[in-house]
Design a protein around this motif. Structure first.
Motif, PDB file in Angstrom:
ATOM      1  N   ALA A  52       0.850  -1.197   0.000  1.00 43.89           N
ATOM      2  CA  ALA A  52       0.000   0.000   0.000  1.00 43.89           C
ATOM      3  C   ALA A  52       0.889   1.252   0.000  1.00 43.89           C
ATOM      4  N   THR A  53       0.242   2.408   0.040  1.00 48.90           N
ATOM      5  CA  THR A  53       0.979   3.670   0.111  1.00 48.90           C
ATOM      6  C   THR A  53       0.679   4.330   1.447  1.00 48.90           C
ATOM      7  N   GLY A  54       1.491   5.309   1.800  1.00 46.51           N
ATOM      8  CA  GLY A  54       1.263   6.005   3.059  1.00 46.51           C
ATOM      9  C   GLY A  54       2.166   7.204   3.188  1.00 46.51           C
ATOM     10  N   GLU A  55       2.008   7.916   4.278  1.00 49.61           N
ATOM     11  CA  GLU A  55       2.886   9.049   4.584  1.00 49.61           C
ATOM     12  C   GLU A  55       2.815   9.306   6.083  1.00 49.61           C
ATOM     13  N   ILE A  56       3.831   9.995   6.601  1.00 52.86           N
ATOM     14  CA  ILE A  56       3.817  10.324   8.024  1.00 52.86           C
ATOM     15  C   ILE A  56       3.368  11.775   8.184  1.00 52.86           C
ATOM     16  N   ILE A  57       2.665  12.030   9.288  1.00 50.58           N
ATOM     17  CA  ILE A  57       2.128  13.374   9.515  1.00 50.58           C
ATOM     18  C   ILE A  57       2.267  13.690  11.005  1.00 50.58           C
ATOM     19  N   ARG A  58       3.027  14.732  11.290  1.00 49.99           N
ATOM     20  CA  ARG A  58       3.372  15.021  12.683  1.00 49.99           C
ATOM     21  C   ARG A  58       2.441  16.066  13.297  1.00 49.99           C
ATOM     22  N   PHE A  59       1.824  15.706  14.416  1.00 49.89           N
ATOM     23  CA  PHE A  59       1.135  16.696  15.247  1.00 49.89           C
ATOM     24  C   PHE A  59       0.814  16.062  16.595  1.00 49.89           C
ATOM     25  N   ASP A  60       0.642  16.926  17.582  1.00 53.45           N
ATOM     26  CA  ASP A  60       0.247  16.501  18.927  1.00 53.45           C
ATOM     27  C   ASP A  60      -1.275  16.525  18.965  1.00 53.45           C
ATOM     28  N   VAL A  61      -1.908  15.355  19.106  1.00 50.47           N
ATOM     29  CA  VAL A  61      -3.379  15.293  19.054  1.00 50.47           C
ATOM     30  C   VAL A  61      -4.034  16.152  20.135  1.00 50.47           C
ATOM     31  N   GLY A  62      -3.308  16.377  21.231  1.00 43.70           N
ATOM     32  CA  GLY A  62      -3.878  17.149  22.335  1.00 43.70           C
ATOM     33  C   GLY A  62      -3.848  18.653  22.132  1.00 43.70           C
ATOM     34  N   ASP A  63      -3.224  19.116  21.053  1.00 39.76           N
ATOM     35  CA  ASP A  63      -3.082  20.558  20.790  1.00 39.76           C
ATOM     36  C   ASP A  63      -3.963  20.925  19.595  1.00 39.76           C
ATOM     37  N   LEU A  64      -5.081  21.576  19.875  1.00 43.20           N
ATOM     38  CA  LEU A  64      -6.082  21.861  18.830  1.00 43.20           C
ATOM     39  C   LEU A  64      -5.476  22.629  17.649  1.00 43.20           C
ATOM     40  N   THR A  65      -4.676  23.646  17.934  1.00 38.09           N
ATOM     41  CA  THR A  65      -4.085  24.456  16.862  1.00 38.09           C
ATOM     42  C   THR A  65      -3.190  23.612  15.970  1.00 38.09           C
ATOM     43  N   LYS A  66      -2.343  22.776  16.592  1.00 46.21           N
ATOM     44  CA  LYS A  66      -1.419  21.926  15.819  1.00 46.21           C
ATOM     45  C   LYS A  66      -2.186  20.919  14.955  1.00 46.21           C
ATOM     46  N   VAL A  67      -3.243  20.349  15.524  1.00 40.20           N
ATOM     47  CA  VAL A  67      -4.066  19.377  14.777  1.00 40.20           C
ATOM     48  C   VAL A  67      -4.663  20.051  13.551  1.00 40.20           C
ATOM     49  N   GLN A  68      -5.273  21.215  13.775  1.00 41.59           N
ATOM     50  CA  GLN A  68      -5.939  21.906  12.662  1.00 41.59           C
ATOM     51  C   GLN A  68      -4.943  22.335  11.597  1.00 41.59           C
ATOM     52  N   GLU A  69      -3.804  22.864  12.033  1.00 38.38           N
ATOM     53  CA  GLU A  69      -2.787  23.319  11.054  1.00 38.38           C
ATOM     54  C   GLU A  69      -2.302  22.149  10.200  1.00 38.38           C
ATOM     55  N   ALA A  70      -1.954  21.035  10.857  1.00 37.50           N
ATOM     56  CA  ALA A  70      -1.391  19.886  10.138  1.00 37.50           C
ATOM     57  C   ALA A  70      -2.419  19.274   9.187  1.00 37.50           C
ATOM     58  N   LEU A  71      -3.645  19.104   9.671  1.00 41.40           N
ATOM     59  CA  LEU A  71      -4.661  18.432   8.843  1.00 41.40           C
ATOM     60  C   LEU A  71      -5.169  19.354   7.734  1.00 41.40           C
ATOM     61  N   GLN A  72      -5.239  20.651   8.031  1.00 35.91           N
ATOM     62  CA  GLN A  72      -5.662  21.610   7.002  1.00 35.91           C
ATOM     63  C   GLN A  72      -4.630  21.667   5.871  1.00 35.91           C
ATOM     64  N   SER A  73      -3.374  21.726   6.272  1.00 36.94           N
ATOM     65  CA  SER A  73      -2.282  21.785   5.297  1.00 36.94           C
ATOM     66  C   SER A  73      -2.287  20.511   4.438  1.00 36.94           C
ATOM     67  N   TRP A  74      -2.469  19.349   5.084  1.00 34.79           N
ATOM     68  CA  TRP A  74      -2.510  18.084   4.340  1.00 34.79           C
ATOM     69  C   TRP A  74      -3.706  18.067   3.374  1.00 34.79           C
ATOM     70  N   SER A  75      -4.862  18.512   3.853  1.00 27.25           N
ATOM     71  CA  SER A  75      -6.081  18.509   3.026  1.00 27.25           C
ATOM     72  C   SER A  75      -5.929  19.399   1.796  1.00 27.25           C
ATOM     73  N   GLU A  76      -5.278  20.551   1.982  1.00 27.09           N
ATOM     74  CA  GLU A  76      -5.087  21.476   0.856  1.00 27.09           C
ATOM     75  C   GLU A  76      -4.153  20.882  -0.202  1.00 27.09           C
ATOM     76  N   LYS A  77      -3.169  20.110   0.255  1.00 27.42           N
ATOM     77  CA  LYS A  77      -2.234  19.479  -0.694  1.00 27.42           C
ATOM     78  C   LYS A  77      -2.856  18.280  -1.412  1.00 27.42           C
ATOM     79  N   HIS A  78      -3.912  17.717  -0.823  1.00 34.26           N
ATOM     80  CA  HIS A  78      -4.540  16.514  -1.393  1.00 34.26           C
ATOM     81  C   HIS A  78      -6.057  16.742  -1.555  1.00 34.26           C
ATOM     82  N   PRO A  79      -6.433  17.653  -2.472  1.00 32.67           N
ATOM     83  CA  PRO A  79      -7.857  17.993  -2.583  1.00 32.67           C
ATOM     84  C   PRO A  79      -8.756  16.821  -2.977  1.00 32.67           C
ATOM     85  N   ASP A  80      -8.179  15.809  -3.638  1.00 38.59           N
ATOM     86  CA  ASP A  80      -9.002  14.667  -4.069  1.00 38.59           C
ATOM     87  C   ASP A  80      -9.010  13.512  -3.062  1.00 38.59           C
ATOM     88  N   ALA A  81      -8.286  13.671  -1.979  1.00 41.20           N
ATOM     89  CA  ALA A  81      -8.202  12.577  -0.998  1.00 41.20           C
ATOM     90  C   ALA A  81      -9.458  12.538  -0.128  1.00 41.20           C
TER      91      ALA A  81
END
Length: 243
Positions: A52-81
């Motif tokens: 399969a394929t995959g990637e690593i994505i770093r963030f502290d789940v307990g930090d709301l700002t870090k979660v949103q920044e990391a997942l938002q950035s990932w979502s913008e790079k992968h609009p079809d995901a």
């Protein structure tokens, strides 16, 4: 691109889940980690070995700002995901009797497990509802179901997720989204390494610790289309220690 996100996916049960989702369901695996990049890369190599394929994505789940920044950035790079599967696995322990438990031992455990569930799941929930399909699997513990002395903080955090699982399951069931919790007992991982296995095995009817692969098999089943009519459940996997 169909994706599955596993928080705390770099080691132990999280790593086994990443491998199994890759192997059996062929998802593109998002391996979340907080500090140990080398371990996360090892998990990624195992995912790729499984075909399969995959990637690593770093963030502290307990930090709301870090979660949103990391997942938002990932979502913008992968609009079809499309993230179809979320496994809320990240958790920490800070064991000790309540009378000696420092405020940070209490709050850090709840922040990682309980707030982490909220931060990650809330980010994706509207997308899952729009897609009318999803699988949310929350890793809890025998401690969150029966309570364990010396783990008041961990038991409280995991019991909180049990309640959240049951409530969220009812909110989203009409959209073909299931929400379940998996409650492992003693599983052979880094976390149980320091325990006296010989003594503890006496408490377990199955007479052994569980293996991470056994937990991953259960999670993988719940993440599959076969489990579409199972929701709001807490499934114990503990060798009969609490049933």
């Amino acid at each position: 691109m169909r994706c599955a996100l596993v928080t705390g996916g770099s080691r132990g049960i999280g790593r086994a889940i990443c491998q199994k989702l890759a192997e059996d369901l062929q998802y593109h695996i998002l391996i979340n980690y907080q500090g140990n990049e080398a371990a996360a890369r090892e998990t990624l190599a195992l995912v790729e070995e499984a075909g399969a394929t995959g990637e690593i994505i770093r963030f502290d789940v307990g930090d709301l700002t870090k979660v949103q920044e990391a997942l938002q950035s990932w979502s913008e790079k992968h609009p079809d995901a499309v993230v179809e599967v979320i496994v809320n696995n990240a958790g920490i322990t800070r064991d000790g009797l309540l009378m000696w438990m420092e405020p940070d031992d209490w709050s850090s455990v709840l922040r990682t497990s309980l707030d982490g569930f909220y931060h990650v799941t809330r980010f994706f929930i509207q997308k899952l509802l729009r897609n009318r399909y999803g699988r949310i699997i929350n890793m809890v513990s025998v401690s969150g179901v029966k309570g364990t002395a010396g783990q008041v903080n961990y038991s409280a955090a995991k019991a909180g997720i049990v309640g959240a699982t049951k409530a969220l399951a009812q909110e989203v069931a009409k959209r073909n989204i299931t929400v379940n919790a998996v409650a492992p007992g003693f599983i052979r991982t880094d976390m149980t390494e320091g325990m006296d296995e010989k003594e503890l095995v006496k408490l377990i009817p199955a007479n052994r610790f569980g293996e991470v692969e056994e937990v991953a098999d259960l999670v993988c089943f719940l993440a599959s289309k076969k489990a579409g009519y199972i929701t709001g459940e807490v499934i114990n996997i503990n060798g009969g220690i609490y049933s």
